[in-house]
Design a protein around this motif. Structure first.
Motif: not given
Length: 214
Positions: A16-18, A21-27, A82-88
């Motif tokens: 789920a952590f990996a 990356w499909n939800a990143l926003e354009p720079d 959910q990424v910031a709080d992820s176990a990974s």
């Protein structure tokens, strides 16, 4: 690297952590100079009591460290809760805190910046993992961790002395392959990436974590 990380937590939610990356926003800052990258950004602090996420804030580098986009405050989409709080991620941050803390035992407070990057390569349009070229980040220590690599050629990491002399090179090819960089001592860069099969999508996903003594 997996063994080193597991000493500080669990990677049980790595899939789920990996996937995040499909939800990143354009720079949008990089797009303004004709290059393409997706990213999210977050700031944490670390003390002997633990690691805490800080309020969302801009990423800033002086022109001494980023001649392409230095000297301005850049606001990027925040890392999702959910990424910031992820176990990974917590496992990775705990590892960095222990590793870098051992190298600077007098440091008790750290400013941590977290960057999720996706570099997309297109036919005839190579992706630029380090568009600023061979550089330092202006921090104390850096972790570069490969999350995913799809249909990508090249993307070789290079390490250089202050005078530009090449000290070594290697390619992060599998998830969790990593580079640990002493930013005060060496420069680093990554060669452009191209699609192996130009008919298919291609990307290089990395997590970059920087530690700076406060």
């Amino acid at each position: 690297m997996r063994g080193l990380l597991k000493a500080f937590g669990t990677l049980s939610d790595w899939s789920a952590f990996a996937e995040s990356w499909n939800a990143l926003e354009p720079d949008t800052y990089l797009a303004s100079v004709g290059l393409h990258r997706r990213r999210r950004h977050a700031v944490f602090s670390a003390t002997p009591e633990g690691i805490t996420r800080e309020a969302h804030q801009p990423h800033y580098q002086s022109r001494d460290y980023n001649s392409l986009q230095g000297g301005i405050e850049r606001w990027f989409a925040p890392v999702l809760p959910q990424v910031a709080d992820s176990a990974s991620l917590r496992c990775i941050l705990q590892f960095c805190h222990a590793c870098f803390g051992a190298l600077a035992p007098k440091a008790t407070r750290w400013h941590i910046e977290l960057h999720q990057f996706r570099i997309e390569a297109r036919p005839g349009e190579p992706g630029q993992p380090t568009p600023e070229g061979i550089h330092r980040d202006g921090v104390d220590y850096v972790l570069v961790l490969l999350v995913d690599r799809r249909n990508i050629a090249s993307g070789t990491t290079t390490i250089h002395a202050a005078d530009g002399t090449l000290l070594g090179s290697f390619t992060l090819t599998r998830p969790l392959d990593a580079a640990l960089v002493d930013d005060a001592r060496v420069f680093h860069g990554v060669t452009p990436v191209e699609p192996e099969d130009p008919t298919k999508p291609s990307h290089r996903d990395v997590l970059v974590v920087t530690f700076r003594q406060r």
